[in-house]
Structures are given as C-alpha cells and as structure tokens.
Write a protein that holds these residues in place. Structure first.
Motif, PDB file in Angstrom:
ATOM      1  N   MET A  93       0.841  -1.197   0.000  1.00  0.00           N
ATOM      2  CA  MET A  93       0.000   0.000   0.000  1.00  0.00           C
ATOM      3  C   MET A  93       0.880   1.251   0.000  1.00  0.00           C
ATOM      4  O   MET A  93       1.824   1.367   0.787  1.00  0.00           O
ATOM      5  CB  MET A  93      -0.908   0.010   1.238  1.00  0.00           C
ATOM      6  N   THR A  94       0.594   2.210  -0.880  1.00  0.00           N
ATOM      7  CA  THR A  94       1.378   3.437  -0.949  1.00  0.00           C
ATOM      8  C   THR A  94       1.015   4.372   0.196  1.00  0.00           C
ATOM      9  O   THR A  94      -0.033   4.217   0.848  1.00  0.00           O
ATOM     10  CB  THR A  94       1.134   4.160  -2.281  1.00  0.00           C
ATOM     11  N   LEU A  95       1.866   5.366   0.422  1.00  0.00           N
ATOM     12  CA  LEU A  95       1.586   6.369   1.449  1.00  0.00           C
ATOM     13  C   LEU A  95       0.285   7.107   1.129  1.00  0.00           C
ATOM     14  O   LEU A  95      -0.522   7.391   2.021  1.00  0.00           O
ATOM     15  CB  LEU A  95       2.762   7.349   1.541  1.00  0.00           C
ATOM     16  N   GLN A  96       0.072   7.395  -0.135  1.00  0.00           N
ATOM     17  CA  GLN A  96      -1.149   8.082  -0.554  1.00  0.00           C
ATOM     18  C   GLN A  96      -2.389   7.241  -0.247  1.00  0.00           C
ATOM     19  O   GLN A  96      -3.419   7.766   0.204  1.00  0.00           O
ATOM     20  CB  GLN A  96      -1.093   8.405  -2.040  1.00  0.00           C
ATOM     21  N   ASP A  97      -2.309   5.933  -0.494  1.00  0.00           N
ATOM     22  CA  ASP A  97      -3.435   5.040  -0.192  1.00  0.00           C
ATOM     23  C   ASP A  97      -3.715   4.999   1.308  1.00  0.00           C
ATOM     24  O   ASP A  97      -4.875   4.943   1.735  1.00  0.00           O
ATOM     25  CB  ASP A  97      -3.145   3.625  -0.709  1.00  0.00           C
ATOM     26  N   THR A  98      -2.648   5.016   2.091  1.00  0.00           N
ATOM     27  CA  THR A  98      -2.800   5.023   3.546  1.00  0.00           C
ATOM     28  C   THR A  98      -3.514   6.289   4.006  1.00  0.00           C
ATOM     29  O   THR A  98      -4.416   6.237   4.855  1.00  0.00           O
ATOM     30  CB  THR A  98      -1.424   4.916   4.233  1.00  0.00           C
ATOM     31  N   ILE A  99      -3.134   7.423   3.453  1.00  0.00           N
ATOM     32  CA  ILE A  99      -3.771   8.694   3.809  1.00  0.00           C
ATOM     33  C   ILE A  99      -5.254   8.664   3.462  1.00  0.00           C
ATOM     34  O   ILE A  99      -6.100   9.144   4.229  1.00  0.00           O
ATOM     35  CB  ILE A  99      -3.062   9.868   3.090  1.00  0.00           C
ATOM     36  N   ARG A 100      -5.585   8.074   2.332  1.00  0.00           N
ATOM     37  CA  ARG A 100      -6.987   8.015   1.904  1.00  0.00           C
ATOM     38  C   ARG A 100      -7.837   7.122   2.810  1.00  0.00           C
ATOM     39  O   ARG A 100      -9.070   7.227   2.797  1.00  0.00           O
ATOM     40  CB  ARG A 100      -7.062   7.519   0.460  1.00  0.00           C
ATOM     41  N   LYS A 101      -7.224   6.273   3.610  1.00  0.00           N
ATOM     42  CA  LYS A 101      -7.974   5.424   4.537  1.00  0.00           C
ATOM     43  C   LYS A 101      -8.470   6.212   5.748  1.00  0.00           C
ATOM     44  O   LYS A 101      -9.316   5.730   6.502  1.00  0.00           O
ATOM     45  CB  LYS A 101      -7.110   4.238   4.999  1.00  0.00           C
ATOM     46  N   ILE A 102      -7.942   7.418   5.952  1.00  0.00           N
ATOM     47  CA  ILE A 102      -8.345   8.267   7.065  1.00  0.00           C
ATOM     48  C   ILE A 102      -9.435   9.213   6.580  1.00  0.00           C
ATOM     49  O   ILE A 102      -9.203  10.042   5.692  1.00  0.00           O
ATOM     50  CB  ILE A 102      -7.149   9.078   7.617  1.00  0.00           C
ATOM     51  N   SER A 103     -10.622   9.116   7.143  1.00  0.00           N
ATOM     52  CA  SER A 103     -11.756   9.915   6.675  1.00  0.00           C
ATOM     53  C   SER A 103     -11.533  11.415   6.848  1.00  0.00           C
ATOM     54  O   SER A 103     -12.166  12.221   6.150  1.00  0.00           O
ATOM     55  CB  SER A 103     -13.033   9.484   7.399  1.00  0.00           C
ATOM     56  N   PHE A 104     -10.635  11.813   7.751  1.00  0.00           N
ATOM     57  CA  PHE A 104     -10.302  13.222   7.947  1.00  0.00           C
ATOM     58  C   PHE A 104      -9.870  13.890   6.645  1.00  0.00           C
ATOM     59  O   PHE A 104     -10.093  15.082   6.437  1.00  0.00           O
ATOM     60  CB  PHE A 104      -9.181  13.322   8.997  1.00  0.00           C
ATOM     61  N   PHE A 105      -9.281  13.108   5.738  1.00  0.00           N
ATOM     62  CA  PHE A 105      -8.742  13.659   4.492  1.00  0.00           C
ATOM     63  C   PHE A 105      -9.662  13.444   3.291  1.00  0.00           C
ATOM     64  O   PHE A 105      -9.250  13.650   2.149  1.00  0.00           O
ATOM     65  CB  PHE A 105      -7.367  13.043   4.204  1.00  0.00           C
ATOM     66  N   ASN A 106     -10.898  13.063   3.527  1.00  0.00           N
ATOM     67  CA  ASN A 106     -11.806  12.714   2.425  1.00  0.00           C
ATOM     68  C   ASN A 106     -12.075  13.853   1.451  1.00  0.00           C
ATOM     69  O   ASN A 106     -12.380  13.617   0.283  1.00  0.00           O
ATOM     70  CB  ASN A 106     -13.150  12.213   2.977  1.00  0.00           C
ATOM     71  N   THR A 107     -11.989  15.094   1.918  1.00  0.00           N
ATOM     72  CA  THR A 107     -12.319  16.233   1.054  1.00  0.00           C
ATOM     73  C   THR A 107     -11.147  16.675   0.180  1.00  0.00           C
ATOM     74  O   THR A 107     -11.314  17.555  -0.676  1.00  0.00           O
ATOM     75  CB  THR A 107     -12.781  17.433   1.896  1.00  0.00           C
ATOM     76  N   LEU A 108      -9.990  16.082   0.372  1.00  0.00           N
ATOM     77  CA  LEU A 108      -8.806  16.500  -0.383  1.00  0.00           C
ATOM     78  C   LEU A 108      -8.800  15.893  -1.776  1.00  0.00           C
ATOM     79  O   LEU A 108      -9.223  14.754  -1.982  1.00  0.00           O
ATOM     80  CB  LEU A 108      -7.531  16.101   0.356  1.00  0.00           C
ATOM     81  N   ASN A 109      -8.285  16.658  -2.737  1.00  0.00           N
ATOM     82  CA  ASN A 109      -8.099  16.129  -4.084  1.00  0.00           C
ATOM     83  C   ASN A 109      -6.742  15.424  -4.183  1.00  0.00           C
ATOM     84  O   ASN A 109      -5.958  15.414  -3.217  1.00  0.00           O
ATOM     85  CB  ASN A 109      -8.221  17.238  -5.134  1.00  0.00           C
ATOM     86  N   ASP A 110      -6.458  14.853  -5.341  1.00  0.00           N
ATOM     87  CA  ASP A 110      -5.220  14.076  -5.500  1.00  0.00           C
ATOM     88  C   ASP A 110      -3.975  14.923  -5.276  1.00  0.00           C
ATOM     89  O   ASP A 110      -2.992  14.450  -4.677  1.00  0.00           O
ATOM     90  CB  ASP A 110      -5.170  13.457  -6.904  1.00  0.00           C
ATOM     91  N   GLU A 111      -4.014  16.163  -5.735  1.00  0.00           N
ATOM     92  CA  GLU A 111      -2.854  17.037  -5.552  1.00  0.00           C
ATOM     93  C   GLU A 111      -2.619  17.320  -4.068  1.00  0.00           C
ATOM     94  O   GLU A 111      -1.468  17.328  -3.592  1.00  0.00           O
ATOM     95  CB  GLU A 111      -3.078  18.348  -6.311  1.00  0.00           C
ATOM     96  N   GLN A 112      -3.679  17.530  -3.332  1.00  0.00           N
ATOM     97  CA  GLN A 112      -3.557  17.795  -1.901  1.00  0.00           C
ATOM     98  C   GLN A 112      -3.122  16.555  -1.132  1.00  0.00           C
ATOM     99  O   GLN A 112      -2.375  16.655  -0.153  1.00  0.00           O
ATOM    100  CB  GLN A 112      -4.889  18.330  -1.371  1.00  0.00           C
ATOM    101  N   ILE A 113      -3.581  15.389  -1.580  1.00  0.00           N
ATOM    102  CA  ILE A 113      -3.127  14.140  -0.965  1.00  0.00           C
ATOM    103  C   ILE A 113      -1.623  13.988  -1.151  1.00  0.00           C
ATOM    104  O   ILE A 113      -0.892  13.571  -0.228  1.00  0.00           O
ATOM    105  CB  ILE A 113      -3.860  12.927  -1.580  1.00  0.00           C
ATOM    106  N   GLU A 114      -1.138  14.333  -2.333  1.00  0.00           N
ATOM    107  CA  GLU A 114       0.306  14.275  -2.591  1.00  0.00           C
ATOM    108  C   GLU A 114       1.058  15.233  -1.665  1.00  0.00           C
ATOM    109  O   GLU A 114       2.149  14.924  -1.185  1.00  0.00           O
ATOM    110  CB  GLU A 114       0.598  14.632  -4.048  1.00  0.00           C
ATOM    111  N   LEU A 115       0.455  16.385  -1.415  1.00  0.00           N
ATOM    112  CA  LEU A 115       1.090  17.368  -0.544  1.00  0.00           C
ATOM    113  C   LEU A 115       1.155  16.848   0.890  1.00  0.00           C
ATOM    114  O   LEU A 115       2.189  17.007   1.571  1.00  0.00           O
ATOM    115  CB  LEU A 115       0.305  18.679  -0.611  1.00  0.00           C
TER     116      LEU A 115
END
Length: 221
Positions: free
Chosen positions: A1-23
């Motif tokens: 699992m990538t770091l980005q995929d891990t971040i997406r598992k946290i609902s706190f970050f659900n409103t972020l777009n792909d660019e913001q997830i990368e950030l």
C-alpha cells in the motif's frame, strides 16, 4: 500500500483532491507498531500530528502509587494527538498511550500542516469537529469517574462500546471501569432480569436500548 493510499484510509482527508493528498504525503510518514508497545509517555512533546490507520490504542494515566487509570481507547481511522493550541508547534502528551493490537500510524509534520493547509482554511472544519468530539469524550470520562455509579458505568460502556465489552474478559472490563468484578456481575444480572440486555455464551446484546440509555442519563430509572 502506498503512502497516498494510507492517507486516503483516514476519513479526515476525504475532502482532499489528488494534488492535496500528494502534498500531505510529502510531509508525512507511516510507522508500524506491535501490540503492547508504547507510543509515548505522559509529559512527552511531539512535533507531529498523529492518526491511527489500523489497530487499537489504550490511553491511560498513572496515579501516585503507579496504579493504571484507564481513560479511553483510540480506534482505527482516528486522530491520536491531543491539541491545545494552534499557535504552538509543540503537541504535549497528557497521558500514556499503548498499542494493544498490531497497528499502523500516520505521522504528519504539524508545523508544515498548518502552513500548507490550515493557514489556507483547508481541513479547519474537519479538525474542529475532531477537537469537539475529543472534548465530549473528556466530559464522558468525567461523568464516568466522578458522577456515575457502577450501574451507570456499565450501562454507558454497553451503549457506547458494546463490541469492546464483549471482546474483553469481564475482569478487564471491571478494571477499566474501576469497579469490582463481583459488582460487574451483579449489574449484568440485574440488567438481564429487567430485560435491558440478554447474555448468551458470555456475549451481551442490548434488548432495550432506551432503558439502557436512561440509566446513565438519569431518566426514569
């Protein structure tokens, strides 16, 4: 699992777009912890905002005799950190935290998170919601320790955390609630007799939720 995929598992970050997830990923890292390992002790200071991705954490304090006082559990998809100020980059640890399952944790540089996100009003409402939830959790702890009697303590845990109640041994539950095992047994028998709960093969199910809630809210019981 990538770091980005891990971040997406946290609902706190659900409103972020792909660019913001990368950030977020650029200022974050992921760590794995084994069961019974300590994340931090009371009075330690952290520079990172911590989220539990997978696993389970126990939060507790020690009294002057080094007796453990259980406070609460932190479940997956939750923020671990206790924030007291947005102006300080130091995050103070007011309790001890121990992993009680093999766990995965996301760690984010708090100073950079404020600069890249909070200063631009991104994730501020989500963070406020978490902090309000944690405040309510503290109020529940105060009630449990200073207001509730044994019956109310048991009823509250059954209502709020039935899965954990059934997962733990009865002796562990009584330890967490700071009541004697014999008292816990009497309370469960009383709740069974009045039809509030049903117990089969040591597993509790709730049969009258309204009655259960009224016990710790002081309504009608």
């Amino acid at each position: 699992m990538t770091l980005q995929d891990t971040i997406r598992k946290i609902s706190f970050f659900n409103t972020l777009n792909d660019e913001q997830i990368e950030l977020i990923a650029s200022i974050s890292n992921v760590s794995k912890y084994s069961s019974n390992s300590i994340l931090y002790y009371e009075s330690e200071v952290s520079k990172n905002l911590l989220f539990l991705v997978e696993g389970l954490i126990k939060v507790y304090k020690l009294d002057k005799f080094d007796n453990e006082i259980f406070l609460y559990h932190i479940y997956k998809n939750s923020m671990i950190s206790e924030l007291t100020s947005m102006n300080n980059n130091d995050i103070y640890c007011f309790s001890n935290t121990e992993f009680i399952e093999d766990s995965i944790m996301l760690s984010i540089d708090f100073e950079k998170f404020k600069e890249l996100f909070l200063s631009k009003n991104i994730l501020t409402m989500e963070l406020l919601e978490i902090l309000l939830t944690k405040t309510h959790q503290l109020q529940c702890i105060v009630n449990r320790e200073l207001v509730f009697d044994a019956t109310a303590k048991v009823a509250f845990m059954l209502n709020q955390d039935l899965e954990m109640f059934n997962k733990l041994k009865r002796q562990e539950v009584s330890f967490m609630l700071h009541i004697q095992p014999e008292t816990l047994s009497r309370v469960l028998k009383r709740l069974t007799r009045d039809g509030t709960i049903h117990i089969e093969n040591s597993e509790v199910s709730i049969t009258n939720k309204e009655n259960l809630i009224s016990i710790f809210k002081g309504i009608g019981v």
